[in-house]
Design an enzyme around this catalytic site. Structure first.
Site, PDB file in Angstrom:
ATOM      1  N   ASP A  29     -13.944  -0.610  -3.237  1.00 13.83           N
ATOM      2  CA  ASP A  29     -14.953  -0.147  -4.271  1.00 13.83           C
ATOM      3  C   ASP A  29     -16.419  -0.607  -3.772  1.00 13.83           C
ATOM      4  O   ASP A  29     -17.439  -0.010  -3.800  1.00 13.83           O
ATOM      5  CB  ASP A  29     -14.627  -0.910  -5.615  1.00 13.83           C
ATOM      6  CG  ASP A  29     -14.680  -2.156  -5.811  1.00 13.83           C
ATOM      7  OD1 ASP A  29     -14.565  -2.833  -4.671  1.00 13.83           O
ATOM      8  OD2 ASP A  29     -15.107  -2.498  -6.756  1.00 13.83           O
ATOM      9  N   TYR A  86      -4.031   0.253   1.241  1.00 13.71           N
ATOM     10  CA  TYR A  86      -3.420   1.222   0.051  1.00 13.71           C
ATOM     11  C   TYR A  86      -3.189   2.619   0.386  1.00 13.71           C
ATOM     12  O   TYR A  86      -3.890   3.087   1.194  1.00 13.71           O
ATOM     13  CB  TYR A  86      -4.380   0.920  -1.377  1.00 13.71           C
ATOM     14  CG  TYR A  86      -5.821   1.959  -1.197  1.00 13.71           C
ATOM     15  CD1 TYR A  86      -5.926   2.798  -1.601  1.00 13.71           C
ATOM     16  CD2 TYR A  86      -6.861   1.152  -0.516  1.00 13.71           C
ATOM     17  CE1 TYR A  86      -6.916   3.718  -1.515  1.00 13.71           C
ATOM     18  CE2 TYR A  86      -8.048   1.983  -0.373  1.00 13.71           C
ATOM     19  CZ  TYR A  86      -8.229   3.189  -0.962  1.00 13.71           C
ATOM     20  OH  TYR A  86      -9.406   3.830  -0.777  1.00 13.71           O
ATOM     21  N   TYR A 100      -0.505  -0.379  -3.684  1.00 15.71           N
ATOM     22  CA  TYR A 100      -1.529  -1.457  -2.790  1.00 15.71           C
ATOM     23  C   TYR A 100      -0.583  -2.423  -2.252  1.00 15.71           C
ATOM     24  O   TYR A 100       0.821  -2.540  -2.818  1.00 15.71           O
ATOM     25  CB  TYR A 100      -2.080  -2.022  -3.938  1.00 15.71           C
ATOM     26  CG  TYR A 100      -3.647  -1.344  -4.206  1.00 15.71           C
ATOM     27  CD1 TYR A 100      -4.684  -1.398  -3.780  1.00 15.71           C
ATOM     28  CD2 TYR A 100      -3.337  -0.684  -5.484  1.00 15.71           C
ATOM     29  CE1 TYR A 100      -5.905  -0.575  -4.500  1.00 15.71           C
ATOM     30  CE2 TYR A 100      -4.504   0.050  -6.323  1.00 15.71           C
ATOM     31  CZ  TYR A 100      -5.504   0.203  -5.479  1.00 15.71           C
ATOM     32  OH  TYR A 100      -6.712   0.635  -6.127  1.00 15.71           O
ATOM     33  N   ARG A 102      -1.736  -5.735  -0.742  1.00 13.51           N
ATOM     34  CA  ARG A 102      -2.889  -6.706  -0.379  1.00 13.51           C
ATOM     35  C   ARG A 102      -2.633  -8.315  -0.561  1.00 13.51           C
ATOM     36  O   ARG A 102      -3.751  -9.043  -0.355  1.00 13.51           O
ATOM     37  CB  ARG A 102      -4.234  -6.341  -1.447  1.00 13.51           C
ATOM     38  CG  ARG A 102      -3.638  -6.672  -2.854  1.00 13.51           C
ATOM     39  CD  ARG A 102      -4.901  -6.061  -3.780  1.00 13.51           C
ATOM     40  NE  ARG A 102      -6.006  -5.753  -3.687  1.00 13.51           N
ATOM     41  CZ  ARG A 102      -6.631  -4.638  -4.145  1.00 13.51           C
ATOM     42  NH1 ARG A 102      -6.250  -4.031  -5.187  1.00 13.51           N
ATOM     43  NH2 ARG A 102      -7.939  -4.317  -3.564  1.00 13.51           N
ATOM     44  N   ASP A 259     -18.196   4.427  -7.438  1.00 17.45           N
ATOM     45  CA  ASP A 259     -18.859   3.555  -6.200  1.00 17.45           C
ATOM     46  C   ASP A 259     -20.248   4.325  -5.825  1.00 17.45           C
ATOM     47  O   ASP A 259     -21.192   3.594  -5.370  1.00 17.45           O
ATOM     48  CB  ASP A 259     -18.077   3.482  -5.236  1.00 17.45           C
ATOM     49  CG  ASP A 259     -16.624   2.757  -5.825  1.00 17.45           C
ATOM     50  OD1 ASP A 259     -16.629   2.094  -6.730  1.00 17.45           O
ATOM     51  OD2 ASP A 259     -15.537   3.123  -4.988  1.00 17.45           O
TER      52      ASP A 259
END
Length: 312
Positions: A29, A86, A100, A102, A259
Site C-alpha cells: 500500500d 502475497y 499472505y 509475511r 493507494d
C-alpha cells in the site's frame, strides 16, 4: 524541491493469470502510494523507508524502486530476513482476495535500522506518510520507538499523514489496532480514511459519524473515501464538502484504488493545489488505475494518462 518520506512494506506480488500460471511483480500500500505520487509529480523527492533482504527478489525490488525514481537512501538491508509475499485473486467484479506470507518479512524490523542520523534526515522532509498496515507490520516491541520518531518529526515541522487501511488479520485484536490508531489520529495533520476501515473497526458506516468521532483529535485535513460514491473533505475548520465521484463502468481490479488516490492527492497538496482540485485529480487517477490489472499500472500507460490531468 519538496521531500516526501513514506514508511511501509513492499512485497512480492503474485497475480493469478490462469489456472496454473502467476505473474510476479512488487506492490504494497505505501509503495503503491509512492509510485503514483512520483509518476504524477516528478518534482517531488519521494523516499521509501523500509527494509529488504539480500536475496534476488530483494535486489530486483530495489532496482524496481530506482526504475520508478523512488529514493532508496532509507531502504535498509537485513542479513537474515526477506520480503513478504502475497498472492491475489480477482472475482468477476474486479474485487480481490489475498493470501499472505509475511512472518519473516524484513520490513517488520525497519525500526531497528532507524537511529538519530536517520531521524535527522526524516526531520528535513516536508511530509511523512504511513498507514495502518505500516503500523501493524512494525514489530510490537518497536512501536514505542516508532511513536517517539513521529513525535520528533512533528516537532520539526514535518506534516504527518496517516491512512488507517485497516486489515484485521494483521492485528492480534481490534483493541490493539484501536490503541495504535488513536495514537495516529493524535499525531496526524492529514488523515485519509476509508469508510470501510471505520465500518470494520468502529461500526461507523457514514462520513458524518466519522467526522464526529474524529473531531476531538483536531485533524487539520480530513479526506474520507467512500468507495466509488464520493469523497468527503473537511479542512481549514470549514463545513464538510462532498465530492461526487464519476462512476467507472469497466472495473477490472480495485487493488490499488485507495493507494493511487493517496499518492496523487498528496502530491497535489505538496504542490499547492487546492483540496478539492487535488481530490478531483486523485479520483480521476484512481478511476484509471482500477481499469487495469495489478496494483501498479504499466508505466507508459499511466504516464500517458497523467498528461491529460491539469496539474497546476
Amino acid at each position: 524541491m519538496k521531500n516526501m518520506f513514506l514508511l511501509g512494506e513492499c512485497m512480492i506480488e503474485l497475480m493469478t493469470t490462469s489456472s496454473n500460471t502467476m505473474k510476479q511483480s512488487f506492490a504494497g500500500d505505501v509503495f503503491n502510494t509512492a509510485v503514483y505520487l512520483k509518476r504524477t509529480f516528478a518534482d517531488v523527492n519521494v523516499q521509501l523507508v523500509t527494509a529488504v533482504g539480500k536475496d534476488p527478489f530483494s535486489l530486483n525490488m530495489i532496482q524496481y524502486f530506482k526504475d520508478e525514481n523512488i529514493g532508496t537512501d532509507l531502504v535498509f538491508t537485513s542479513d537474515t530476513k526477506i520480503p513478504g509475499l502475497y498472492s491475489i485473486q480477482l472475482d468477476e467484479h474486479g474485487e480481490r482476495s489475498f493470501t499472505y506470507w509475511r512472518e519473516n518479512a524484513a520490513a517488520r524490523q525497519v525500526m531497528q535500522h532507524i537511529q538519530s542520523e536517520q531521524i535527522a534526515q526524516l526531520s528535513a522532509g516536508d511530509m511523512f506518510f504511513f498507514s495502518g498496515i505500516s503500523l501493524a507490520v512494525v514489530e510490537p516491541q518497536a512501536r514505542n520507538d516508532f511513536w517517539s520518531m513521529v513525535k520528533q518529526l512533528k516537532a520539526s515541522g514535518v506534516q504527518i499523514v496517516f491512512d488507517p487501511n485497516y486489515r484485521p488479520r494483521l492485528w492480534q485484536s481490534p483493541n490493539e489496532a484501536k490503541a495504535q490508531f488513536e495514537l495516529a489520529f493524535h499525531a496526524a495533520d492529514t488523515l485519509l480514511p476509508g469508510i470501510d476501515d471505520f465500518e470494520q473497526l468502529y461500526a461507523i458506516n457514514n462520513a458524518a459519524d466519522m467526522i464526529g468521532f474524529l473531531a476531538p483529535f483536531g485533524i487539520g485535513e480530513l479526506i474520507i473515501k467512500n468507495g466509488p460514491e464520493s469523497v468527503v473533505a473537511l479542512f481549514n475548520q470549514s463545513e464538510p464538502v462532498e465530492f461526487k465521484v464519476k462512476p467507472v463502468t469497466n472495473v477490472v481490479d480495485t487493488t490499488s484504488a485507495g493507494d493511487s488516490f493517496n499518492g496523487v492527492h498528496l502530491g497535489a497538496r505538496m504542490n499547492g493545489i487546492a483540496v478539492l482540485d487535488a481530490i478531483d485529480l486523485a479520483s480521476k487517477s484512481a478511476a484509471f488505475v482500477i481499469q487495469h490489472k495489478g496494483a501498479i499500472v504499466d508505466k507508459v500507460e499511466f504516464n500517458q494518462f497523467s498528461k491529460t490531468l491539469s496539474l497546476s
